[in-house]
Design an enzyme around this catalytic site. Structure first.
Site, PDB file in Angstrom:
ATOM      1  N   HIS A 123      28.400 -32.930  28.243  1.00  0.00           N
ATOM      2  CA  HIS A 123      27.700 -34.106  28.763  1.00  0.00           C
ATOM      3  C   HIS A 123      26.450 -33.707  29.520  1.00  0.00           C
ATOM      4  O   HIS A 123      26.423 -32.717  30.253  1.00  0.00           O
ATOM      5  CB  HIS A 123      28.621 -35.013  29.584  1.00  0.00           C
ATOM      6  CG  HIS A 123      29.148 -34.455  30.858  1.00  0.00           C
ATOM      7  ND1 HIS A 123      28.485 -34.569  32.064  1.00  0.00           N
ATOM      8  CD2 HIS A 123      30.316 -33.832  31.145  1.00  0.00           C
ATOM      9  CE1 HIS A 123      29.205 -34.037  33.031  1.00  0.00           C
ATOM     10  NE2 HIS A 123      30.324 -33.565  32.501  1.00  0.00           N
TER      11      HIS A 123
ATOM     12  N   ASP B  27      28.719 -28.648  36.396  1.00  0.00           N
ATOM     13  CA  ASP B  27      29.297 -29.864  35.798  1.00  0.00           C
ATOM     14  C   ASP B  27      28.196 -30.853  35.427  1.00  0.00           C
ATOM     15  O   ASP B  27      27.778 -31.648  36.277  1.00  0.00           O
ATOM     16  CB  ASP B  27      30.268 -30.487  36.800  1.00  0.00           C
ATOM     17  CG  ASP B  27      30.981 -31.708  36.254  1.00  0.00           C
ATOM     18  OD1 ASP B  27      30.970 -31.905  35.029  1.00  0.00           O
ATOM     19  OD2 ASP B  27      31.543 -32.464  37.054  1.00  0.00           O
TER      20      ASP B  27
ATOM     21  N   GLU C 225      28.979 -39.578  30.929  1.00  0.00           N
ATOM     22  CA  GLU C 225      30.353 -39.081  31.048  1.00  0.00           C
ATOM     23  C   GLU C 225      30.891 -39.332  32.444  1.00  0.00           C
ATOM     24  O   GLU C 225      32.057 -39.725  32.617  1.00  0.00           O
ATOM     25  CB  GLU C 225      30.392 -37.582  30.727  1.00  0.00           C
ATOM     26  CG  GLU C 225      31.797 -36.994  30.604  1.00  0.00           C
ATOM     27  CD  GLU C 225      32.375 -36.462  31.912  1.00  0.00           C
ATOM     28  OE1 GLU C 225      33.549 -36.045  31.912  1.00  0.00           O
ATOM     29  OE2 GLU C 225      31.658 -36.473  32.938  1.00  0.00           O
ATOM     30  N   GLU C 226      30.049 -39.089  33.442  1.00  0.00           N
ATOM     31  CA  GLU C 226      30.501 -39.231  34.825  1.00  0.00           C
ATOM     32  C   GLU C 226      30.798 -40.686  35.192  1.00  0.00           C
ATOM     33  O   GLU C 226      31.486 -40.952  36.170  1.00  0.00           O
ATOM     34  CB  GLU C 226      29.457 -38.651  35.788  1.00  0.00           C
ATOM     35  CG  GLU C 226      29.187 -37.162  35.614  1.00  0.00           C
ATOM     36  CD  GLU C 226      30.342 -36.281  36.052  1.00  0.00           C
ATOM     37  OE1 GLU C 226      31.418 -36.819  36.395  1.00  0.00           O
ATOM     38  OE2 GLU C 226      30.182 -35.044  36.038  1.00  0.00           O
TER      39      GLU C 226
ATOM     40  N   ASP D 196      33.226 -28.722  28.783  1.00  0.00           N
ATOM     41  CA  ASP D 196      32.838 -29.325  30.055  1.00  0.00           C
ATOM     42  C   ASP D 196      33.248 -28.386  31.190  1.00  0.00           C
ATOM     43  O   ASP D 196      34.437 -28.130  31.384  1.00  0.00           O
ATOM     44  CB  ASP D 196      33.549 -30.681  30.196  1.00  0.00           C
ATOM     45  CG  ASP D 196      33.061 -31.496  31.376  1.00  0.00           C
ATOM     46  OD1 ASP D 196      32.253 -30.986  32.163  1.00  0.00           O
ATOM     47  OD2 ASP D 196      33.506 -32.642  31.513  1.00  0.00           O
TER      48      ASP D 196
ATOM     49  N   HIS E 212      31.295 -32.029  42.108  1.00  0.00           N
ATOM     50  CA  HIS E 212      30.726 -33.344  42.427  1.00  0.00           C
ATOM     51  C   HIS E 212      30.064 -33.374  43.807  1.00  0.00           C
ATOM     52  O   HIS E 212      30.102 -34.395  44.496  1.00  0.00           O
ATOM     53  CB  HIS E 212      31.789 -34.435  42.317  1.00  0.00           C
ATOM     54  CG  HIS E 212      32.100 -34.809  40.900  1.00  0.00           C
ATOM     55  ND1 HIS E 212      32.904 -35.874  40.554  1.00  0.00           N
ATOM     56  CD2 HIS E 212      31.709 -34.252  39.722  1.00  0.00           C
ATOM     57  CE1 HIS E 212      32.997 -35.961  39.236  1.00  0.00           C
ATOM     58  NE2 HIS E 212      32.271 -34.972  38.711  1.00  0.00           N
TER      59      HIS E 212
END
Length: 509
Positions: free
Chosen positions: A282, A294, A326-327, A355, A449
């Site tokens: 992604h 990520d 995606e997130e 991923d 994140h």
């Protein structure tokens, strides 16, 4: 396949150059026509040779470029980010396009635009009685509280799991619904609460952990919704069951909006177009940070493998995908698969998801995809990863096939799938510390994140290893699908449905 567009190199570079990233064209109703091209001057792809072309220097060179692109998001977000809709993400799309376009006619590159729901929480606060629970977390895609101001009310304990409208008593109107996590989506609970007139909702866990979830597809009846750990919910439940009143204050300042964004698909012009090996990563990050691990790591791994693959010919077509959204809940990959005509679906022999390839406190993780629960061929792909790690003398571990990444839409639509990862917010065990090194008790990715998911947040050793495994998977199936199961008619497995509690990085049930 929805709005799938083939661009000329000149037009695409002009449209997607970073200096004009906001002017990405979103055309529609055009379908790409792939032209098979034979290339007798290049040797047939060989796994060992392709793996040998992967270097850490080249991966880090691309990472530095991607971080520079993420800094384009600073003006709007006050820090680097590549979240969908930001200049950082538009710059990422431009970089992917330009990289593939520079490879000439080896690939046909397409752009699939689609509407994506984007949500941001700017500020939040939950007070229960005289406590401010530490685990309280706004749900993804939650609407704000009324007028973006605090709302006051009494907590009302909802019967059962809040999956039916009859679970919500009349007295919840004007108050705050307190709902147990259970067997239906969080969005369903929030919608029932809103229809019953609640000012807000809190979904508490059935175990001690917190609830980091998403409401999913927006509804006009959704109300501002928090998740809460079972540990902090327990004393409150006891009070409510004893008919004691618990006052609450809920506040969320948030926005939910629909934007247009883009999936990028690059397919070899050589190779059998009716038998395609497909792989994806992604292209977006979360709003909170630049997302270099990520999933900048997966994005870059695919770009590097796609680049080095041009040295070879292939028997079967290879299709690379970079998903957007995606997130936000697997939006891009879901859209892609949902809009595939049945005959195109059958041409994809398998899908491989890559991923987070470079977590600092990594473990070599393989999705435990079996043919018993998933489309036939998923287990053979899993075993390819096992065999490779064992041949390299490397340890590995299995992780659940639970819907957390972009393989989910493929599995649900009958396409065999699997993948590898290096870990997110999970805790490394003592056993894994002995297997892989690193620090037991810490997250696999301590910056998952977060703003610190930057250039210092990648383990280059793990990244090289996994990019070489990606190269091996591509080379293996680009040469031959011998001994790999043919595509069969697939009925979604209830067992998979039961274990897939996630839809992307957040829980939805």
């Amino acid at each position: 396949m929805g709005a799938l567009i083939k661009y000329s190199s000149l037009a695409l570079c002009a449209a997607l150059a970073p200096t004009s990233a906001l002017q990405v064209p979103f055309l529609s109703s055009n379908t790409q026509t792939l032209v098979q091209v034979t290339n007798e001057t290049k040797p047939l792809v060989n796994s060992s040779a392709l793996q040998d072309l992967i270097s850490g220097d080249r991966l880090m060179m691309r990472a530095k470029k991607l971080y520079k692109i993420a800094k384009m998001g600073e003006e709007e977000y006050n820090h680097p980010t590549r979240v969908i809709g930001s200049l950082g993400h538009l710059g990422t799309l431009s970089y992917i396009y330009e990289t593939i376009l520079q490879l000439g006619e080896y690939y046909s590159i397409t752009n699939q635009s689609f509407p994506a729901v984007s949500g941001n929480v700017f500020e939040s606060r939950l007070v229960l009685g005289d406590e401010v629970p530490k685990s309280a977390a706004p749900m993804g895609l939650t609407p704000p509280t009324k007028n973006r101001e605090p709302v006051h009310g009494t907590l009302v304990l909802i019967e059962n799991e809040g999956c039916d409208s009859s679970d919500y008593p009349a007295e919840v109107a004007g108050d705050i619904a307190f709902i147990k996590r259970g067997t239906c989506p969080f969005g369903t609970k929030s919608e029932h609460a809103g229809r019953a007139g609640a000012n807000a909702a809190v979904v508490y866990n059935y175990d001690k952990d917190g609830v980091h979830g998403t409401l999913g597809t927006p509804s006009p009846f959704h109300v501002a919704t928090f998740g809460l750990s079972g540990e902090e919910a327990a004393p409150i439940i006891k009070k409510l069951e004893n008919k004691e009143y618990v006052d609450a204050i809920a506040y969320i300042d948030a926005e939910v909006k629909t934007i247009l964004t883009v999936n990028i698909i690059a397919q070899t012009t050589d190779g059998d177009p009716d038998n395609c090996v497909m792989l994806g990563a992604h292209s977006d990050s979360v709003a909170e940070g630049p997302g270099i691990n990520d999933d900048g790591s997966g994005t870059i791994s695919l770009l590097e493998v796609a680049t080095q693959l041009t040295e070879y010919s292939v028997n079967n077509c290879v299709r690379f995908a970079w998903w957007a959204g995606e997130e936000e809940g697997l939006l891009g990959s879901d859209y892609y698969v949902a809009t595939l005509p049945a005959e195109e679906n059958k041409k994809i022999r398998l899908f491989m998801d890559y991923d987070m390839m470079a977590s600092p406190n990594f473990a070599y993780q393989i999705y435990n995809a079996t043919n018993a629960l998933n489309p036939e061929g998923s287990e053979e792909l899993r075993d390819l990863y096992i065999d490779w790690y064992e041949e390299q003398g490397l340890n590995y571990t299995f992780i659940p096939f639970d819907g957390r990444s972009d393989y989910d839409g493929f599995i649900r639509n009958g396409i065999p799938g699997g993948g590898i990862a290096t870990g997110a917010e999970g805790i490394k065990t003592k056993k894994e510390e002995k297997m892989f090194g690193g620090n037991a008790g810490d997250w696999y990715d301590p910056c998952y994140h977060q703003l610190c998911d930057d250039l210092g947040n990648v383990n280059v050793t793990a990244w090289i290893v996994n990019t070489r495994l990606i190269a091996h998977s591509v080379a293996t199936y680009a040469r031959s699908f011998e001994d790999f199961p043919k595509r069969t008619v697939f009925t979604a497995s209830s067992a998979y449905e039961n274990q897939a509690k996630y839809h992307g990085p957040k829980l939805f049930i």
